[in-house]
Design an enzyme around this catalytic site. Structure first.
Site, PDB file in Angstrom:
ATOM      1  N   LYS A   5       0.868  -1.186   0.000  1.00 38.99           N
ATOM      2  CA  LYS A   5       0.000   0.000   0.000  1.00 38.99           C
ATOM      3  C   LYS A   5       0.898   1.227   0.000  1.00 38.99           C
ATOM      4  O   LYS A   5       2.068   1.133   0.381  1.00 38.99           O
ATOM      5  CB  LYS A   5      -0.885   0.019   1.251  1.00 38.99           C
ATOM      6  CG  LYS A   5      -2.178   0.781   1.073  1.00 38.99           C
ATOM      7  CD  LYS A   5      -3.218  -0.030   0.329  1.00 38.99           C
ATOM      8  CE  LYS A   5      -4.381   0.808  -0.134  1.00 38.99           C
ATOM      9  NZ  LYS A   5      -5.476  -0.052  -0.652  1.00 38.99           N
ATOM     10  N   ASP A  60      -6.672   4.171  -4.974  1.00 36.87           N
ATOM     11  CA  ASP A  60      -7.464   3.972  -3.755  1.00 36.87           C
ATOM     12  C   ASP A  60      -8.175   5.327  -3.587  1.00 36.87           C
ATOM     13  O   ASP A  60      -8.304   6.064  -4.574  1.00 36.87           O
ATOM     14  CB  ASP A  60      -6.548   3.614  -2.561  1.00 36.87           C
ATOM     15  CG  ASP A  60      -7.319   3.124  -1.340  1.00 36.87           C
ATOM     16  OD1 ASP A  60      -7.647   1.937  -1.286  1.00 36.87           O
ATOM     17  OD2 ASP A  60      -7.617   3.938  -0.433  1.00 36.87           O
TER      18      ASP A  60
HETATM   19  O1  2IT Z   1      -8.009  -1.610  -1.438  1.00 38.39           O
HETATM   20  C1  2IT Z   1      -7.814  -2.107  -2.561  1.00 38.39           C
HETATM   21  O2  2IT Z   1      -7.890  -3.313  -2.764  1.00 38.39           O
HETATM   22  C2  2IT Z   1      -7.494  -1.187  -3.660  1.00 38.39           C
HETATM   23  N1  2IT Z   1      -7.451   0.006  -3.433  1.00 38.39           N
HETATM   24  C3  2IT Z   1      -7.170  -1.724  -5.021  1.00 38.39           C
HETATM   25  C4  2IT Z   1      -5.741  -2.115  -5.118  1.00 38.39           C
HETATM   26  C5  2IT Z   1      -5.283  -2.533  -6.484  1.00 38.39           C
HETATM   27  O3  2IT Z   1      -4.091  -2.856  -6.595  1.00 38.39           O
HETATM   28  O4  2IT Z   1      -6.069  -2.550  -7.435  1.00 38.39           O
END
Ligand code: 2IT
Length: 444
Positions: free
Chosen positions: A124, A164
């Site tokens: 993240k 996100d």
């Molecule tokens: O919380 C999540 O799963 C996302 N924001 C998507 C992450 C992604 O790599 O598509």
């Protein structure tokens, strides 16, 4: 495993990271019993290794706003665990972003990604930069400055960021442009890209669509259906939009949306052009939903959350801890049948416990919202193969993946009385896959 001792030591090492500890506590409590049946996990210190990110990058992002003033933000990327595949997870741009929030999101992402059946590890990142109210030029300059630091740490088989909260198609476009300029490569290093430059069909809708496929299956497995159900939904961003669209298509009636200013109650149902209008609301960059009430003659309730409305289904689609124990009590009093967390960690632990004690169907975010990252995984596959799948093919794969996630929750979460504890199921299924992958690859 001594959970309290572990949490106390984590708290001492990383004081004040309450969201992170909340996410860790939930997973450890769910897996405790299974973990204790595997002394080899304890010996290999699987849990101690899982709760710490592999590494954290922090960087300063200086940029110049439209007035010519210098602004300074902080950027982060947390590579949490790559036991089952390249680090994968979104970037959040929001003023609330700090290490605790990104650590909880990164930790959750490990198990969510494991549940998708695709080979993706957990990561993240993000920044305390808030794109709302900023001009396009400012968002571009900030995104470019962010990538000027981030590019060194990512790669299509190493770490693949996505969006996100606060990071949508526009931000991904600018980030991707700068990555290509710096590396002179056209690899799929970000997902959620525009369709013209390597994006996947269905990715924008995927989190909401996947969430509703999961809800449909959860209801049907428990002898019910989505048909005619009233749905209280929070948020009005990309996730809420996709959820409202699919909920309506599947025969449900969405009666609320919400923003930081309050919520809209529209008993006629938020459908058709009203769902399209969510896109207009977002485009204003104002972060408010009140204009919806003026436009469609619905009720606007200032400063409140939508959980006080009588509804069959509640779908938190905004942010973490947006549904607490008092909201849960109100929902239960009003006869709620099931809850689907489409926002990450949308419910507080006390609210979740109350739902489970009352045997109400509760779908946890790492299962319910996994369709977003799963479709990111499908975007990676298409990029690696240098081709594009039609929407029907992506949607069919998303369907399959959500069904498999549901099956895993049922397999590990069914209680002796028949009630399915989806939280437990999702945590154990995700954990077992990661733990086995870690065991097989040694102490690294
Ligand atoms: O919380 C999540 O799963 C996302 N924001 C998507 C992450 C992604 O790599 O598509």
């Amino acid at each position: 495993m001594n959970i309290e001792k572990l949490l106390t030591s984590l708290d001492a090492k990383h004081p004040g990271e309450s969201e992170y500890l909340q996410a860790v506590r939930e997973v450890l409590l769910s897996i405790e019993e299974v973990y204790n049946q595997h002394p080899e996990f304890e010996k290999a210190k699987i849990v101690e290794r899982l709760v710490e990110p592999d590494r954290i990058f922090t960087f300063k992002i200086p940029w110049v706003d439209d007035r010519g003033d210098v602004q300074v933000n902080i950027g982060y990327r947390l590579q949490f665990n790559n036991a089952i595949g390249p680090y994968k997870g979104g970037l959040r741009f929001h003023s609330s972003v700090n290490l605790s929030i990104l650590k909880f999101l990164g930790f959750e992402q490990i198990f969510k990604n494991a549940l998708t059946t695709l080979p993706m590890g957990g990561a993240k990142g993000g920044s305390d930069f808030n794109p709302r109210g900023k001009s396009d030029a400012e968002v571009m300059r900030f995104s470019q400055a962010f990538m000027l630091e981030l590019w060194k740490h990512i790669g299509p088989d190493m770490d693949v960021p996505a969006g996100d909260i606060g990071v949508g198609a526009r931000e991904i476009g600018y980030l991707n442009g700068m990555y290509k300029k710096l590396t002179r490569t056209c690899t799929g290093v970000l997902t959620g890209k525009g369709l013209e430059f390597g994006g996947s069909l269905v990715r924008p809708e995927a989190t909401g669509f996947g969430g509703l496929y999961f809800m449909k299956q959860m209801l049907e497995t428990n002898g019910d259906t989505l048909q005619g159900k009233t749905i209280a939904l929070s948020g009005f961003g990309n996730v809420a939009w996709g959820a409202a669209l699919k909920a309506t298509q599947l025969g449900g009636k969405v009666i609320t949306i919400s923003g930081p200013d309050g919520y809209i109650y529209d008993p006629q149902g938020i459908a058709g052009e009203k769902i399209d209008y969510l896109l207009d609301l977002r485009a204003t960059c104002e972060d408010i939903v009140e204009p919806y009430a003026k436009r469609f003659g619905a009720t606007f309730v200032a400063g409140k959350r939508p959980w006080e409305v009588k509804a069959d289904i509640a779908l938190p689609c905004a942010t973490q801890n947006e549904l607490d124990i008092n909201d849960a009590k109100l929902l239960i009093k009003n006869g709620v049948k099931c809850i689907g967390e489409i926002s990450n960690m949308g419910c507080t632990p006390e609210a979740i416990n109350l739902f489970i004690e009352n045997k109400i169907l509760y779908g946890p975010s790492k299962a319910v919202n996994a369709g977003g990252v799963a479709t990111s995984g499908l975007e990676m596959s298409q990029n690696a193969m240098h081709l594009v799948w039609p929407a029907e093919e992506v949607d069919a794969k998303l369907h399959q993946i959500m069904a498999s996630i549901h099956d895993q929750c049922v397999e590990y979460g069914r209680q002796p009385d028949g009630y399915i504890n989806y939280m437990k199921g999702a945590n154990i299924a995700g954990f077992m896959k990661v733990a086995k992958a870690m065991m097989a690859q040694g102490v690294v």
